[in-house]
Design a protein around this motif. Structure first.
Motif: not given
Length: 120
Positions: A81-109
Motif C-alpha cells: 500500500t502507499q498512502h499519500n498524505i496531502t493537505n492537512q488542517y489541524a485545530v488545537v483546542d486545549g487538550d483536544r485536537a482534530r485534523c482534517w487530512s487528504y489522503c490518496v491510498a493506493l492498494h497494490f495486488e
C-alpha cells in the motif's frame, strides 16, 4: 463536511510558535498512521492512538482495540500500500485536537492474481 471544524474559517491570524508546534504534532499523527500501514508496523500503528480512542474510518466506527486488528487484516490482503498524505488542517483546542487530512491510498495486488489494484 467542514461544519465540524469551524476554526478553519478566516480571518487567518498569525499563530504563536507554540500553536504551530502543537498543530504539527497533530498532523504528524496522520502521517505516522500512514507510514505504519504502509510498512505493516502494528506497534507503530497502535502508538498513534490512545488506548481509549474511538476510530472512525473505512471500516465504520469502533474502539481502537477492535478497529486496528480488523484494519491490519484488511491491509495484509494487499501486496503493498502507499498512502499519500496531502493537505492537512489541524485545530488545537486545549487538550483536544482534530485534523482534517487528504489522503490518496493506493492498494497494490500481487501481480498476476487476477485482481485489480485499488485507489481510494
Amino acid at each position: 463536511m467542514t461544519s465540524d471544524i469551524p476554526d478553519l474559517r478566516g480571518p487567518v491570524t498569525v499563530p504563536t510558535p507554540e500553536l504551530l508546534a502543537e498543530e504539527e504534532a497533530v498532523k504528524r499523527v496522520c502521517r505516522l498512521y500512514a507510514l505504519a500501514i504502509d510498512t505493516r508496523d502494528g506497534d507503530m500503528l497502535r502508538s498513534a492512538f490512545s488506548s481509549d480512542a474511538m476510530v472512525s474510518g473505512t471500516l465504520g466506527e469502533s474502539h481502537v482495540a477492535d478497529y486496528l486488528p480488523a484494519l491490519e487484516a484488511g491491509v495484509r490482503a494487499y501486496e503493498a500500500t502507499q498512502h499519500n498524505i496531502t493537505n492537512q488542517y489541524a485545530v488545537v483546542d486545549g487538550d483536544r485536537a482534530r485534523c482534517w487530512s487528504y489522503c490518496v491510498a493506493l492498494h497494490f495486488e500481487t501481480p498476476g492474481n487476477g485482481h485489480d489494484d485499488l485507489a481510494m
